[in-house]
Enzyme design. Structure first.
Site, PDB file in Angstrom:
ATOM      1  CD  GLN A 104      -2.905   1.286   2.245  1.00 42.00           C
ATOM      2  OE1 GLN A 104      -2.447   1.326   3.375  1.00 42.00           O
ATOM      3  NE2 GLN A 104      -4.203   1.442   1.998  1.00 42.00           N
ATOM      4  CE1 TYR A 185      -3.185   9.507   7.195  1.00 39.89           C
ATOM      5  CE2 TYR A 185      -4.349   7.575   6.397  1.00 39.89           C
ATOM      6  CZ  TYR A 185      -3.777   8.291   7.440  1.00 39.89           C
ATOM      7  OH  TYR A 185      -3.818   7.799   8.722  1.00 39.89           O
ATOM      8  NE  ARG A 232      -8.719   0.002   2.427  1.00 37.85           N
ATOM      9  CZ  ARG A 232      -8.720  -0.218   3.747  1.00 37.85           C
ATOM     10  NH1 ARG A 232      -7.930   0.485   4.541  1.00 37.85           N
ATOM     11  NH2 ARG A 232      -9.483  -1.139   4.269  1.00 37.85           N
ATOM     12  N   GLY A 324      -9.514  -6.481   8.666  1.00 36.43           N
ATOM     13  CA  GLY A 324      -8.404  -5.782   9.293  1.00 36.43           C
ATOM     14  C   GLY A 324      -8.135  -6.338  10.673  1.00 36.43           C
ATOM     15  NE  ARG A 325     -11.472  -3.178  13.648  1.00 38.91           N
ATOM     16  CZ  ARG A 325     -12.620  -2.553  13.828  1.00 38.91           C
ATOM     17  NH1 ARG A 325     -12.847  -1.907  14.951  1.00 38.91           N
ATOM     18  NH2 ARG A 325     -13.544  -2.574  12.887  1.00 38.91           N
TER      19      ARG A 325
END
Ligand SMILES: Cc1cc2nc3c(=O)[nH]c(=O)nc-3n(C[C@H](O)[C@H](O)[C@H](O)COP(=O)(O)O)c2cc1C
Length: 367
Positions: A104, A185, A232, A324-325
């Site tokens: 990424q 971002y 993404r 993810g988590r």
């Protein structure tokens, strides 16, 4: 033992663009803060990724494309030869374990601090608007610094940072790259009219605000060719920094997604909702409609469990699902989901920093 692969094709191979996956379960990108201040990966990182190599695809933690792109201490980079050499150890080990991994590519834009920038410079952004939330510096948690608006003639340099990083990711042996245009971002700061108040060709109209991300896609696909570059997006998240949404999400992101089609990307990856929080979208926004404008493969993410993934897959709303988590505390997540083995909950205290603890010490289940 019940085998959920009889109920869904999530556990079967799939091709995302040119990347062949053993299953449709993807490890979402996860910043873990286990890298030194030079952004060079290490043996711990190798172990961590190898432990998770049974994912159909690993998306690496967000990786800084330049010293300027950095907004958090202890995050990795991909702009020096040393970083390439050490990332190569990660990709070789993941491949030896039968996995696939893309990198990424990250530029944080305004979500940074002068302490993290070369020569204590101001972070850069489309406009000089301070980000909310916090950033992590070597001195601990601090508020982001007020950014400096990029001059028009500096934008070519930003695109060059992405191109260079894409080249280095290739040298480091990745299977592809994911352009991080999510979570507010740099690239998403350009896309949204809440964070982009520019008056040049990179601000104002939708066409102008998505120009940078499309130029970055062009540069990165120039390095990788088609089918090995994913992107993404997170059209409705306020993360990070409680960032306001775009004023016309369906039109802005709809236009962007249609412009992405000619690049024949490996996949589109959405954070569906507010990152790590909820799956709610504003009333006039339908992420499934936005997603349907994309002609390639689609990865859905955010607060999924197996049943939601099976259900959305059966309706063809996703091609693959990113967790993810759950991948933090269940390195063997694919098998646990497949055989309905209870998941271990993650511990947010050790999400960032803390070395081995909460990083490589999560056991596999007994089968
Ligand atoms: C510790 C942590 C680190 C994260 N780092 C990144 C990152 O580097 N890049 C990114 O795009 N998202 C990052 N995210 C967001 C996740 O990729 C994902 O979108 C989020 O956790 C929701 O998915 P989940 O419900 O399956 O956990 C991070 C989330 C967590 C909890």
């Amino acid at each position: 033992m019940a085998d959920n692969s009889t109920r869904t094709d999530l556990f079967s191979p799939v091709k995302l663009g040119k990347i062949e996956l053993a299953n449709r379960i993807v490890m979402a990108p996860l910043t873990r803060g286990r890298v030194n201040e030079e952004g060079v990966p290490n043996e711990l990182n190798v172990t961590y990724y190898v432990q998770r190599a049974s994912a159909g695809l690993i998306i690496s933690e967000a990786t800084n494309i330049s010293a300027q792109g950095r907004g958090y201490a202890m995050t990795p980079g991909i702009w020096t030869e040393r970083q390439v050499a050490e990332w190569r150890k990660v990709t070789d080990a993941v491949h030896a374990a039968g996995g696939k991994i893309v990198m990424q590519l990250w530029h944080v834009g305004r979500n940074s601090h002068v302490d993290l920038q070369p020569n204590g410079a101001s972070p850069v952004a489309p406009s000089a608007i301070k980000a909310g939330g916090n950033v992590y510096t070597a001195k601990g948690i601090q508020e982001p610094s007020i950014p400096r608006a990029l001059n028009t003639d500096e934008i070519l340099g930003i695109i060059e940072q992405y191109r260079h990083a894409a080249e280095y990711a290739k040298l480091a042996g990745f299977d592809g790259v994911e352009i991080h245009s999510a979570n507010n971002y740099l690239l998403e700061q350009f896309i949204r009219d809440s964070t982009n108040h520019r008056t040049d060709q990179y601000g104002g109209s939708i066409e102008n605000r998505v120009r940078l991300v499309l130029e970055v896609v062009e540069a990165v696909t120039g390095v990788w060719g088609s089918g090995r570059v994913g992107i993404r997006l997170s059209p409705v998240t306020t993360e990070v920094g409680n960032t306001p949404l775009d004023s016309n999400i369906m039109e802005t992101y709809g236009y962007l997604i249609q412009q992405l089609n000619p690049f024949k990307l490996a996949y589109l990856h959405f954070v569906e909702g507010t990152t790590g929080k909820d799956r709610i979208a504003p009333e006039n926004v339908d992420l499934d409609i936005l997603r349907s404008l994309f002609e390639g493969a689609y990865i859905g993410n955010n607060n999924y469990d197996l049943e939601m993934a099976i259900s959305r897959r059966s309706e063809s709303k996703i091609d693959a699902v990113a967790f993810g988590r759950p991948f933090i505390s269940n390195p063997d997540l694919v098998n646990r989901l497949r055989y309905s083995i209870e998941l271990t909950s993650t511990n947010s205290d050790t999400h960032y920093g803390h070395g081995e603890k909460g990083y490589i010490d999560w056991p596999n289940a007994n089968y």
